[in-house]
Design an enzyme around this catalytic site. Structure first.
Site, PDB file in Angstrom:
ATOM      1  N   CYS A  83      -2.324  -1.387  -3.816  1.00  0.00           N
ATOM      2  CA  CYS A  83      -1.621   0.344  -2.746  1.00  0.00           C
ATOM      3  C   CYS A  83      -0.561   0.009  -1.423  1.00  0.00           C
ATOM      4  O   CYS A  83       0.603   0.128  -1.196  1.00  0.00           O
ATOM      5  CB  CYS A  83      -2.126   1.233  -2.496  1.00  0.00           C
ATOM      6  SG  CYS A  83      -3.481   0.785  -0.910  1.00  0.00           S
ATOM      7  N   HIS A 104       5.789  -0.325  10.601  1.00  0.00           N
ATOM      8  CA  HIS A 104       5.337   0.635  11.474  1.00  0.00           C
ATOM      9  C   HIS A 104       6.507   1.469  10.730  1.00  0.00           C
ATOM     10  O   HIS A 104       6.294   2.731   9.951  1.00  0.00           O
ATOM     11  CB  HIS A 104       4.937   1.467  12.468  1.00  0.00           C
ATOM     12  CG  HIS A 104       4.596   3.101  12.082  1.00  0.00           C
ATOM     13  ND1 HIS A 104       5.454   4.195  13.052  1.00  0.00           N
ATOM     14  CD2 HIS A 104       3.396   3.969  11.301  1.00  0.00           C
ATOM     15  CE1 HIS A 104       4.455   4.816  12.708  1.00  0.00           C
ATOM     16  NE2 HIS A 104       3.976   4.685  12.053  1.00  0.00           N
ATOM     17  N   ARG A 130      -1.825   9.193   2.376  1.00  0.00           N
ATOM     18  CA  ARG A 130      -2.732   8.765   3.505  1.00  0.00           C
ATOM     19  C   ARG A 130      -2.562   9.784   4.564  1.00  0.00           C
ATOM     20  O   ARG A 130      -1.663  10.430   5.008  1.00  0.00           O
ATOM     21  CB  ARG A 130      -0.617   7.383   4.531  1.00  0.00           C
ATOM     22  CG  ARG A 130      -0.447   6.282   3.868  1.00  0.00           C
ATOM     23  CD  ARG A 130       0.469   5.807   3.533  1.00  0.00           C
ATOM     24  NE  ARG A 130       0.838   5.835   3.639  1.00  0.00           N
ATOM     25  CZ  ARG A 130       2.762   5.114   3.089  1.00  0.00           C
ATOM     26  NH1 ARG A 130       2.512   4.145   3.857  1.00  0.00           N
ATOM     27  NH2 ARG A 130       3.071   5.968   3.016  1.00  0.00           N
ATOM     28  N   GLY A 172      -5.132  -3.468  -0.090  1.00  0.00           N
ATOM     29  CA  GLY A 172      -4.241  -2.927   0.981  1.00  0.00           C
ATOM     30  C   GLY A 172      -3.203  -4.164   1.309  1.00  0.00           C
ATOM     31  O   GLY A 172      -4.311  -5.000   2.350  1.00  0.00           O
ATOM     32  N   ARG A 220      -6.897   8.197   0.993  1.00  0.00           N
ATOM     33  CA  ARG A 220      -7.369   7.283   1.779  1.00  0.00           C
ATOM     34  C   ARG A 220      -8.089   8.555   3.358  1.00  0.00           C
ATOM     35  O   ARG A 220      -7.235   9.106   3.866  1.00  0.00           O
ATOM     36  CB  ARG A 220      -6.346   6.256   2.399  1.00  0.00           C
ATOM     37  CG  ARG A 220      -6.754   5.653   3.136  1.00  0.00           C
ATOM     38  CD  ARG A 220      -6.345   4.129   3.471  1.00  0.00           C
ATOM     39  NE  ARG A 220      -4.901   4.904   4.608  1.00  0.00           N
ATOM     40  CZ  ARG A 220      -3.893   3.793   4.867  1.00  0.00           C
ATOM     41  NH1 ARG A 220      -4.059   2.613   4.363  1.00  0.00           N
ATOM     42  NH2 ARG A 220      -3.230   4.229   6.024  1.00  0.00           N
ATOM     43  N   GLU A 252      -9.468  -4.974   2.070  1.00  0.00           N
ATOM     44  CA  GLU A 252      -7.801  -5.238   2.760  1.00  0.00           C
ATOM     45  C   GLU A 252      -8.081  -6.359   3.982  1.00  0.00           C
ATOM     46  O   GLU A 252      -7.715  -7.029   4.436  1.00  0.00           O
ATOM     47  CB  GLU A 252      -7.551  -3.935   3.951  1.00  0.00           C
ATOM     48  CG  GLU A 252      -7.340  -2.914   3.414  1.00  0.00           C
ATOM     49  CD  GLU A 252      -6.963  -1.046   4.745  1.00  0.00           C
ATOM     50  OE1 GLU A 252      -6.420  -1.214   5.127  1.00  0.00           O
ATOM     51  OE2 GLU A 252      -8.454  -0.377   5.198  1.00  0.00           O
ATOM     52  N   ASN A 270      -0.256  -5.388   2.557  1.00  0.00           N
ATOM     53  CA  ASN A 270      -0.358  -5.562   3.805  1.00  0.00           C
ATOM     54  C   ASN A 270      -1.495  -5.988   4.431  1.00  0.00           C
ATOM     55  O   ASN A 270      -1.325  -6.610   5.431  1.00  0.00           O
ATOM     56  CB  ASN A 270       0.427  -3.955   5.236  1.00  0.00           C
ATOM     57  CG  ASN A 270       1.330  -3.692   4.263  1.00  0.00           C
ATOM     58  OD1 ASN A 270       2.687  -4.170   3.781  1.00  0.00           O
ATOM     59  ND2 ASN A 270       1.672  -2.811   4.330  1.00  0.00           N
ATOM     60  N   ASP A 271      -2.134  -4.869   5.279  1.00  0.00           N
ATOM     61  CA  ASP A 271      -3.503  -5.534   6.130  1.00  0.00           C
ATOM     62  C   ASP A 271      -4.429  -6.878   5.525  1.00  0.00           C
ATOM     63  O   ASP A 271      -4.317  -7.546   6.489  1.00  0.00           O
ATOM     64  CB  ASP A 271      -4.253  -4.798   6.624  1.00  0.00           C
ATOM     65  CG  ASP A 271      -3.935  -3.529   7.612  1.00  0.00           C
ATOM     66  OD1 ASP A 271      -2.802  -4.004   8.471  1.00  0.00           O
ATOM     67  OD2 ASP A 271      -4.810  -2.509   7.548  1.00  0.00           O
TER      68      ASP A 271
END
Length: 890
Positions: free
Chosen positions: A847, A453, A562, A783, A618, A762, A785-786
């Site tokens: 993204c 984060h 976001r 996505g 989003r 994701e 990261n996820d």
């Protein structure tokens, strides 16, 4: 004349029929510089056919004839006792790396010492004699090693160690040997010659010609028995020149342009009367005098044009005559300097634009986009080395250990006109810390990683993020290994370079701030974009500032807005909490109505800035618990907000119960994204109305707004269908995006607005079900990261705890949150293929923060994706990587 011996000078070229590999790398360079009419020292090349089998009786006549040519050019004669010419022997292998030592000052024998002293002084002559001895001892040491004469080799090695210590090239020593009395460094040159003569060929210091040919014989013998040589090494014999040989002599080193700023001005120093520039204080090269400056410029800029890079050049002026001694690539130079050089070469049509674009490693642009530390400002600072750079750059400020403390310190600093720079220090960051990260200079956390984060938010706002798992926090003091600690209010400096080791300094360094326009970056971005045909680089932007910044760096739209980040601002977070805390639909609707106004204004500004470009919005993604207060101060402030909003006090127990009601054991896979919308449809409905209200207002103002509504954490086609098109069940209805837009349009009595609905992919389930999901979505955004977390089953926030162990055993090839894992790539390719089988015009993008990695950008181009989206500061990196990928495919 032996055809294996070649003469070269500024006016004499080695014939083209001589095979270049016979000359070795240094020999080829010498001939190339002769072709450029540079003032190079003349010389003789004994090519590789002869260098390993020299017989002085066979080559002496031809070699001496060539030495006469050298003497005529130099105005000095080899072995002349009054004005002696000295020679150096350069070993020239065909490989760029040579394991052989430099050999200087041949011809320095006893009979010329008096004349040499008159020109250069006694101390200098002594040192030059020692350099000659050292070079020959290195050859003799290698010969003894090859001949397996261990005892003799060890004795020579011991003498070398002493000699190099005396010359300042090694550890200081008391003398040249243990068994005999050591000669003092202040001894005469003749004394040293006598002392070391027993290790060298007989009569080595008695006659100049005999000395040269004895040395050539030893070198050739070494070649014959050295397996590393492979008979592909040549020898170059050329004269020595000195920057202290008479009054009108100088020496210096300079760069072809400023290696930091890239300004096309010679940068370096020259030294009067000092051959060894490292031992003297120099003057700026620009003050050397017009007569020499023009020639030095001609040399420098011709070298830039030839090699297409910044060069470092060493020269000597001996008795008024300029000689080029050596030139090589500049090792210490900034990316800004490289970019300015390349733009200059393109402007003058020396290279093409494509060549310039392909010449730069995209990752190096990080150094031009973020502040860097002035190294001279941290000398003597206490420091700790280590940690993981979450967002690159350098930051200074006073340390604060909570969001509340930092924001209060900022308020006081602004009131008093004090320094407003602060560093946020946390165990880990949460949603409520976004506002502090935004106003801080940087953030230092114990937990997390590149995709955690704090790192993601820091990159978004152009801040520095550093993760130091070795750090411990006790109250308002941080402790690092090695005894470094600091307390709240202390000044600290974070250094998180993209390349190299991160550091934390106790104290305030000086920073060199980037200037994208002055640096040439903006021109280079424009050049790169010209080679991108259809692929896009968009930016992640949640605020008008981010949108404008991304646009200035060349973003072709917004690939990820976001919306949850919009609620983290101090004046909005409690309003959102009020909505979550609502006990009935009436209270929730009242809070949502207030939020809708702020959302509409945000979307209006962002869409206006990105007029004519797609903006992917989003809908709310974060788990609801992230919005609730986490600290005692936040709970108290929220209770005050509720009392003012409702006109009555709220107990702490009620607030705590509401927080606990939203608690989840695994919130990243719990009620978040579209799952929130299923439970609380009014939240997404508010956001969707705000999007279309902003878009229709802009259209009324003749501004081309292009919203794209993205639904996060989609698991199957039914979820997207519900949110996009709604559903009627048991006498009630769920309003979808289409329903809300149609209702708003009917009320405004306007024509339809072009927009897209899409899914954020994701989850592996979504990738596998892409064919069905594409029935209801016009675009996919991966996505990553996820998708990496759910594919590999690892947490981006906790991965760094065990990553070193996995790396040690080669269980992972790199950090999968920095570079896409092959299995994640496979899922992306599969989803694109299945999605486009259903919908051939499906737009696909990436993204996640992987989009800023040049390797992953190239993958996206090759895989047929339409765009990547990354933080504004990473847009230039992705643009350059995309341009290079398209050029390679052309």
């Amino acid at each position: 004349m032996d055809k294996r011996i070649h003469f070269f000078s500024q006016r004499d070229l080695i014939p083209r029929h001589v095979a270049p590999e016979l000359l070795g790398i240094r020999g080829r360079q010498a001939n190339e510089f002769a072709e450029l009419a540079f003032p190079i020292l003349p010389g003789i090349i004994i090519d590789s056919r002869l260098a390993s089998r020299i017989d002085p009786r066979e080559i002496k006549k031809d070699a001496l004839a060539q030495l006469e040519k050298i003497a005529a050019i130099m105005g000095k004669r080899f072995g002349d006792p009054e004005n002696p010419l000295f020679l150096k022997v350069v070993i020239s292998p065909n490989l760029a790396v040579s394991t052989y030592p430099p050999l200087h000052n041949f011809g320095l024998v006893k009979s010329v010492l008096k004349g040499f002293v008159q020109w250069a002084g006694k101390d200098f002559v002594v040192r030059e004699a020692l350099f000659l001895i050292r070079g020959m001892l290195k050859i003799e040491e290698r010969l003894r090693e090859l001949e397996a004469k261990a005892g003799e080799r060890e004795e020579i090695a011991a003498q070398l160690k002493v000699l190099e210590g005396a010359l300042g090239m090694g550890e200081p020593s008391q003398g040249p040997g243990k068994k005999e009395e050591s000669p003092a460094i202040k001894g005469s040159a003749e004394f040293y010659m006598d002392f070391y003569a027993k290790y060298l060929p007989p009569g080595f210091f008695e006659d100049a010609e005999a000395q040269l040919f004895a040395a050539l014989t030893e070198i050739s013998r070494m070649f014959q028995i050295d397996d590393r040589n492979d008979n592909d090494t040549a020898l170059i014999i050329s004269p020595m020149v000195y920057g202290n040989y008479g009054e009108n002599s100088r020496s210096g080193v300079y760069f072809s342009r400023n290696p930091v700023s890239g300004e096309k001005v010679l940068w370096g120093s020259f030294y009067r009367g000092d051959f060894n520039a490292g031992d003297a204080s120099g003057q700026p090269i620009g003050k050397i005098g017009a007569a020499y400056l023009g020639e030095l410029q001609r040399i420098a800029w011709a070298l830039e044009d030839k090699f297409r890079e910044i060069r470092q050049i060493r020269f000597t002026i001996e008795n008024g005559k300029l000689w080029l001694i050596e030139q090589r690539p500049a090792e210490q130079k900034s990316i800004q300097a490289d970019i300015k050089l390349l733009l200059d070469l393109v402007k003058r049509k020396i290279i093409s634009g494509a060549e310039a674009v392909k010449a730069v490693d995209p990752s190096r642009l990080n150094d031009i986009l973020h502040p860097v530390i002035d190294p001279s400002s941290v000398k003597g600072f206490k420091r700790w080395r280590g940690g993981l750079a979450g967002a690159p750059g350098a930051a200074i400020g006073r340390a604060y250990f909570s969001t509340g403390a930092l924001l209060e310190a900022l308020r006081l600093a602004q009131q008093k006109g004090e320094d407003p720079r602060f560093i946020l220090i946390l165990e880990s960051s949460f949603a409520e810390d976004v506002k502090a990260i935004e106003v801080s200079a940087g953030v230092l956390t114990v937990q997390g990683g590149y995709s955690a984060h704090a790192s993601v938010v820091a990159r978004q706002y152009g801040k520095v993020s550093l993760v130091a798992r070795e750090m411990s926090i006790k109250g308002k003091r941080a402790f690092l290994p090695g005894g470094l600690s600091f307390k709240e209010g202390d000044s600290v400096t974070l250094n998180a370079p993209f390349y190299g080791q991160s550091q934390i300094f106790l104290g305030e360094a000086r920073l060199i701030e980037p200037d994208p326009k002055e640096s040439g970056l903006m021109d280079f971005i424009a050049l790169s974009r010209g080679f991108i045909k259809t692929f896009q680089v968009r930016c992640n932007a949640d605020t008008p500032r981010d949108a404008a910044l991304g646009l200035s760096f060349g973003a072709g739209g917004i690939g990820l807005c976001r919306t949850e980040h919009m609620f983290f601002q101090a004046e909005r977070i409690n309003l959102f909490r009020e909505m979550l805390f609502a006990a009935n639909s009436r209270d929730r609707a009242a809070a949502l109505a207030k939020l809708q106004v702020t959302q509409r204004n945000d979307f209006y500004q962002i869409l206006k800035i990105m007029a004519g470009k797609e903006v992917t919005i989003r809908l709310l993604d974060s788990p609801l618990h992230e919005f609730m207060p986490h600290t005692e101060d936040e709970i108290r402030l929220f209770m005050d907000h509720l009392r003012n909003a409702r006109g009555r006090a709220v107990s702490r127990g009620e607030v705590t119960a509401a927080i606990e009601a939203l608690h989840e054991f695994n919130p990243m896979l719990g009620r978040r994204g579209c799952r929130v919308a299923v439970s609380y449809p009014e939240i997404y409905a508010m956001q969707i109305r705000a999007v279309f209200e902003a878009a229709y207002r802009l259209r009324a103002e003749k501004i081309d707004a292009r919203p794209e509504i993205m639904v996060p954490i989609v698991m199957n086609a039914s979820e997207l269908k519900l949110i996009a098109y709604g559903k009627k069940i048991e006498g009630s209805s769920y309003p979808g995006v289409v329903d809300i837009e149609e209702e708003l349009r009917a009320r405004k009595k306007v024509k339809p607005l072009e927009y897209r609905i899409g899914a954020m992919i994701e989850l592996p389930a979504a990738a596998l079900g892409a064919g069905e999901i594409a029935k209801y979505g016009r675009f996919f955004s991966f996505g990553t990261n996820d998708l990496t977390q759910t594919t590999l089953g690892i947490s981006r926030d906790d991965f760094t705890a065990f990553m070193p162990d996995y790396t040690r055993f080669d269980l992972f090839q790199g950090n999968p949150f920095s570079v896409l894992d092959p299995r994640v790539k496979e899922l992306i390719v599969l989803a694109v293929e299945r999605g486009r089988l259903t919908r051939p015009d499906l737009v696909c993008g990436l993204c996640g923060e992987h989009g800023a990695n040049p390797e992953d950008t190239r993958f996206c181009v090759d895989a047929g994706l339409d765009y990547v989206s990354c933080s504004p500061y990473s847009v230039p990196i992705a643009l350059l990587a995309a341009a290079q990928a398209e050029l390679d495919r052309a």
